[in-house]
Design an enzyme around this catalytic site. Structure first.
Site, short mmCIF file in Angstrom:
data_model
loop_
_atom_site.label_atom_id
_atom_site.label_comp_id
_atom_site.label_asym_id
_atom_site.label_seq_id
_atom_site.Cartn_x
_atom_site.Cartn_y
_atom_site.Cartn_z
N ASP A 62 -43.74 -10.00 -44.58
CA ASP A 62 -44.83 -10.97 -44.47
C ASP A 62 -45.71 -10.68 -43.26
O ASP A 62 -45.29 -10.07 -42.28
CB ASP A 62 -44.30 -12.40 -44.41
CG ASP A 62 -43.25 -12.62 -43.33
OD1 ASP A 62 -42.51 -11.67 -43.02
OD2 ASP A 62 -43.17 -13.74 -42.80
N GLU A 78 -40.18 -13.96 -42.93
CA GLU A 78 -39.45 -13.88 -41.66
C GLU A 78 -40.18 -14.64 -40.57
O GLU A 78 -39.56 -15.25 -39.70
CB GLU A 78 -39.28 -12.41 -41.25
CG GLU A 78 -38.36 -12.20 -40.04
CD GLU A 78 -39.01 -12.48 -38.70
OE1 GLU A 78 -38.30 -12.93 -37.78
OE2 GLU A 78 -40.23 -12.25 -38.56
#
Length: 391
Positions: A80, A139
């Site tokens: 991400d 994350e």
């Protein structure tokens, strides 16, 4: 211990590795929005003939089944991006999405693991066991790893290994310390309620600004005067919202901050002290306080065996000089949730190079990596899996 075929394959695929990283960098997706990244990973694995399943709502769990019976090792990469505006506008692969950027290196992690998977897949008949591939979303909001665990990412896994590109280390250096590596990362919110009124009539009010300011000044003594100095801890107030107008005494104040430490007892103690300090400061002024404490990531504690294996692999693959002694960081990493389930370790691969302007801090708009580090990270993934399965 080192597989020469893996080394040669990573070198041969270095251009493709860079190409994938640049593609992902230019097309960043925020936490839980990684749909295109997920689709790209699935398509890539499908071409390689690697069995995979899509996690929900994003993410991929795949497996390379070895030709011989053995253990299962998991390799994890996060994918991400962040809500950061890219300032490297002159890069040919700069972010195409306004206000979104891979400012932490997750694009590198994903591309490194894809090429590692390609190299490992070519020698799968020689593998004495299986390699689980975890492409993890979210994350940056510390919820992705926990969700992947729930969806079976480490079921049947004997060991787990992860890598983070690190701009504070010289390019191609590898660090993996035994014990604490990343701190637990928690978030707290303190809401004070006083009694608002006219700025000219303070005697009729309970000023939430004064209450909140007093709390901010006093709460630092939680660490400096109630925590053992040999147990590192950080308490930071990062946001304070109070007041509505220059001549109105504020009725409400909201403070937000973070707590970082390595020791679970210290973590419990600070959470309790935040409540005590908030309530007592509020009582002094006749206000009320409400504390919300959210536990984010656990501390990343590297297993001794796994950390030593990383160091051994790094020295044999890249030379003894590649090993680097990086101190534990107060940064957070949700890789910790995998380590709650199975033993493993988390390594740092240096990408800082002043000549290429890649020493900017993670999460900065000018963050970038020295792409020479990509092959090191990719090979470290693959060689660790090979070494672990052959131990």
């Amino acid at each position: 211990m080192i597989n020469q075929t893996i080394k040669e394959a990573i070198q041969n695929y270095s251009d493709e590795l860079t190409e994938i990283r640049r593609k992902l960098h230019s097309e960043p997706e925020l936490s839980w929005e990684e749909e295109n990244t997920t689709a790209f990973i699935c398509e890539y694995l499908e071409k390689l003939g690697i069995t995979y399943r899509k996690a929900e709502p994003t993410g991929v769990i795949a497996e390379i089944k070895g030709g011989k019976a053995g253990k299962t090792v998991a390799l994890r990469a996060d994918m991400d991006a962040l809500s950061v505006e890219e300032l490297n506008k002159d890069l040919p692969y700069a972010s195409k999405e306004e206000g979104k950027m891979h400012a932490c290196g997750h694009d590198a992690h994903t591309s490194m693991l894809l090429i590692a998977a390609k190299a490992l897949n070519e020698i799968k008949e020689e593998l004495p066991g299986n390699v689980r591939l975890i492409f993890q979303p979210a994350e940056e909001v510390a919820t992705g790893a926990r969700e992947m665990v729930k969806q079976g990412a480490v079921e049947g896994v004997d060991n787990v290994f992860g890598i983070h590109i690190w701009s504070q280390m010289p390019t191609n250096k590898v660090a993996c310390t035994q014990g604490p590596s990343f701190a637990s990362a928690d978030i707290f919110t303190v809401t004070f309620k006083g009694r608002g009124g006219h700025g000219a009539m303070p005697q009729d009010c309970i000023d939430a600004t004064i209450v909140a300011s007093s709390f901010v000044m006093n709460v630092q003594s939680v660490v400096s005067r109630t925590v053992d100095p040999q147990n590192p801890a950080v308490l930071t107030v990062g946001k304070m919202v109070v007041g509505t107008r220059f001549n109105v005494i504020a009725e409400n104040a909201v403070i937000e901050g973070t707590v970082r430490c390595f020791d679970p007892k210290t973590r419990d103690h600070i959470e309790k002290q935040l409540q005590i300090y908030a309530e007592n400061v509020a009582n002094i002024y006749g206000a009320t306080a409400k504390v919300d404490y959210y536990r984010g990531t656990q501390a990343v504690i590297n297993d001794e065996y796994s950390a030593k294996l990383v160091q051994k692999v790094a020295s044999q693959a890249f030379g003894e000089d590649a090993k680097y002694n990086e101190k534990p960081t107060m940064g957070g990493e949700d890789f910790s949730f995998y380590l709650d389930e199975v033993p493993g370790s988390f390594a740092l691969v240096g990408s800082g190079n002043p000549e290429k302007d890649t020493e900017w801090a993670h999460h900065h708009g000018k963050f970038n990596i020295d792409e020479d580090a990509l092959a090191t990270g990719s090979e470290l993934y693959a060689q660790y899996a090979w070494a672990y399965l052959n131990e």
